[in-house]
Motif scaffolding. Sequence first.
Motif, PDB file in Angstrom:
ATOM      1  N   PHE A 124       3.743  -8.309 -28.620  1.00 38.53           N
ATOM      2  CA  PHE A 124       4.592  -9.362 -28.944  1.00 38.53           C
ATOM      3  C   PHE A 124       4.280 -10.000 -30.283  1.00 38.53           C
ATOM      4  O   PHE A 124       2.943 -10.406 -30.359  1.00 38.53           O
ATOM      5  CB  PHE A 124       4.879 -10.588 -27.654  1.00 38.53           C
ATOM      6  CG  PHE A 124       5.281 -10.123 -26.483  1.00 38.53           C
ATOM      7  CD1 PHE A 124       6.568  -9.793 -26.080  1.00 38.53           C
ATOM      8  CD2 PHE A 124       4.466  -9.668 -25.517  1.00 38.53           C
ATOM      9  CE1 PHE A 124       7.165  -9.434 -24.928  1.00 38.53           C
ATOM     10  CE2 PHE A 124       4.720  -9.133 -24.257  1.00 38.53           C
ATOM     11  CZ  PHE A 124       6.166  -8.887 -23.739  1.00 38.53           C
ATOM     12  N   ASN A 125       5.113  -9.869 -31.199  1.00 34.15           N
ATOM     13  CA  ASN A 125       4.689 -10.504 -32.590  1.00 34.15           C
ATOM     14  C   ASN A 125       5.535 -11.756 -32.722  1.00 34.15           C
ATOM     15  O   ASN A 125       6.686 -11.929 -32.638  1.00 34.15           O
ATOM     16  CB  ASN A 125       5.190  -9.480 -33.561  1.00 34.15           C
ATOM     17  CG  ASN A 125       4.458  -8.067 -33.360  1.00 34.15           C
ATOM     18  OD1 ASN A 125       3.448  -8.042 -33.512  1.00 34.15           O
ATOM     19  ND2 ASN A 125       5.216  -7.072 -33.100  1.00 34.15           N
ATOM     20  N   HIS A 126       4.624 -12.560 -33.132  1.00 32.75           N
ATOM     21  CA  HIS A 126       5.181 -14.034 -33.539  1.00 32.75           C
ATOM     22  C   HIS A 126       4.751 -14.354 -35.051  1.00 32.75           C
ATOM     23  O   HIS A 126       3.781 -14.495 -35.329  1.00 32.75           O
ATOM     24  CB  HIS A 126       4.546 -15.279 -32.677  1.00 32.75           C
ATOM     25  CG  HIS A 126       4.370 -14.829 -31.209  1.00 32.75           C
ATOM     26  ND1 HIS A 126       5.168 -15.051 -30.265  1.00 32.75           N
ATOM     27  CD2 HIS A 126       3.547 -14.090 -30.534  1.00 32.75           C
ATOM     28  CE1 HIS A 126       4.752 -14.450 -29.058  1.00 32.75           C
ATOM     29  NE2 HIS A 126       3.911 -14.037 -29.199  1.00 32.75           N
ATOM     30  N   LEU A 132       1.336 -21.067 -31.712  1.00 34.67           N
ATOM     31  CA  LEU A 132       2.594 -20.736 -31.833  1.00 34.67           C
ATOM     32  C   LEU A 132       3.490 -21.440 -32.165  1.00 34.67           C
ATOM     33  O   LEU A 132       4.568 -21.215 -32.691  1.00 34.67           O
ATOM     34  CB  LEU A 132       2.819 -19.814 -30.783  1.00 34.67           C
ATOM     35  CG  LEU A 132       1.988 -18.756 -30.246  1.00 34.67           C
ATOM     36  CD1 LEU A 132       2.439 -17.943 -29.140  1.00 34.67           C
ATOM     37  CD2 LEU A 132       1.755 -17.563 -31.337  1.00 34.67           C
ATOM     38  N   LYS A 150       4.003 -12.211 -22.552  1.00 34.31           N
ATOM     39  CA  LYS A 150       5.329 -12.771 -22.963  1.00 34.31           C
ATOM     40  C   LYS A 150       5.261 -14.283 -23.040  1.00 34.31           C
ATOM     41  O   LYS A 150       5.839 -14.940 -23.682  1.00 34.31           O
ATOM     42  CB  LYS A 150       6.207 -11.957 -22.014  1.00 34.31           C
ATOM     43  CG  LYS A 150       7.811 -12.533 -22.466  1.00 34.31           C
ATOM     44  CD  LYS A 150       8.822 -11.507 -21.698  1.00 34.31           C
ATOM     45  CE  LYS A 150      10.191 -11.912 -21.926  1.00 34.31           C
ATOM     46  NZ  LYS A 150      11.099 -11.150 -21.298  1.00 34.31           N
ATOM     47  N   TYR A 203       1.267 -13.255 -38.864  1.00 39.81           N
ATOM     48  CA  TYR A 203       1.818 -13.016 -37.572  1.00 39.81           C
ATOM     49  C   TYR A 203       0.714 -13.265 -36.600  1.00 39.81           C
ATOM     50  O   TYR A 203      -0.484 -12.960 -36.907  1.00 39.81           O
ATOM     51  CB  TYR A 203       2.352 -11.444 -37.342  1.00 39.81           C
ATOM     52  CG  TYR A 203       3.515 -11.375 -37.880  1.00 39.81           C
ATOM     53  CD1 TYR A 203       4.851 -11.485 -37.472  1.00 39.81           C
ATOM     54  CD2 TYR A 203       3.535 -10.621 -39.297  1.00 39.81           C
ATOM     55  CE1 TYR A 203       6.118 -11.034 -38.354  1.00 39.81           C
ATOM     56  CE2 TYR A 203       4.491 -10.546 -40.044  1.00 39.81           C
ATOM     57  CZ  TYR A 203       5.748 -10.640 -39.657  1.00 39.81           C
ATOM     58  OH  TYR A 203       7.030 -10.110 -40.233  1.00 39.81           O
TER      59      TYR A 203
END
Length: 294
Positions: free
Chosen positions: A163-165, A291, A280, A274
């Motif tokens: 998962f890329n944030h 985040l 998740k 990132y």
Amino acid sequence: MNEWLNYHHLLYFWTVARTGSVTAASEELRLAPSTISGQIHQLEDVFEQKLFRRSGRSLVLTEFGQVVFRYADEIFNIGRELMNFVQGRAVGGPLRLHVGVTEVVPKLVVRKLLEPVIAMDEEVHLIISEGHTDELVADLVRHHLDIAITDAPVGPESAVRTFNHLLTESGIGIFGTPELADGVRDGFPQSLDEAPFLLPTSNSVVRRILEQWFDSLGIYPKLVGEFQDAAQLKTYGESGLGLFPAPLLVAEEIEAQYLVERVGAAEGVREKFYAVSIEKKERNPAVIALLGHD
């Protein structure tokens, strides 16, 4: 004897033994004293032995009760350790955050990205490691890392679902020693043609987008050095070996730390950073702070 242990009953017993009375335990557990007493009696029926005896108005552990209390104490302490692990806390210590960072991400940017974590009310123990993106992903899978910071999202070709944030993005500035900066400030950016330049290695995103920017303007700087590590690139830039790119996000810090000057900005060029995870929904409060959401 029933071989199934009711852990609620064990908790009530443990709380009474720890607090010293049914009344104190009922206040802590927010249960009626009669409920606690009744369920401790059920636990005694299961064990077929008494856990407490009366001494005046006080409850005192029997010899058997003392042994059960030691087991219960160990069980519930292990339970707390488990919750600390789930929440990212070191056992008996502060919140723990192990961050993996690709070498191309500038250290000053990493520090700025971690500011929300450092500003947390809770004490945080930071561990920062470096490596290639594929190495960091492997460490995430092995739970050696809590999160990774990269200059590009991990693509679908990865064997592991990630998962890329997007944490932030920044314009790119061109920096150099005062002598180099004075020589190219007039007529920027065309003045960069044939100027000595230091760039990240070809596997970095910023290298590719800068080369596209140079090509679009017909500029061909003289490449005098390539660096995997962003800090080394700036160190050689500080020595006057060549001009170098760096995120405008930390322009003031770069100028102060490396005694260089900003010549100008690569117009239209943006660098993104990132956070990469394999979870998740994050549980570690420090990762949530990084985040910027829960």
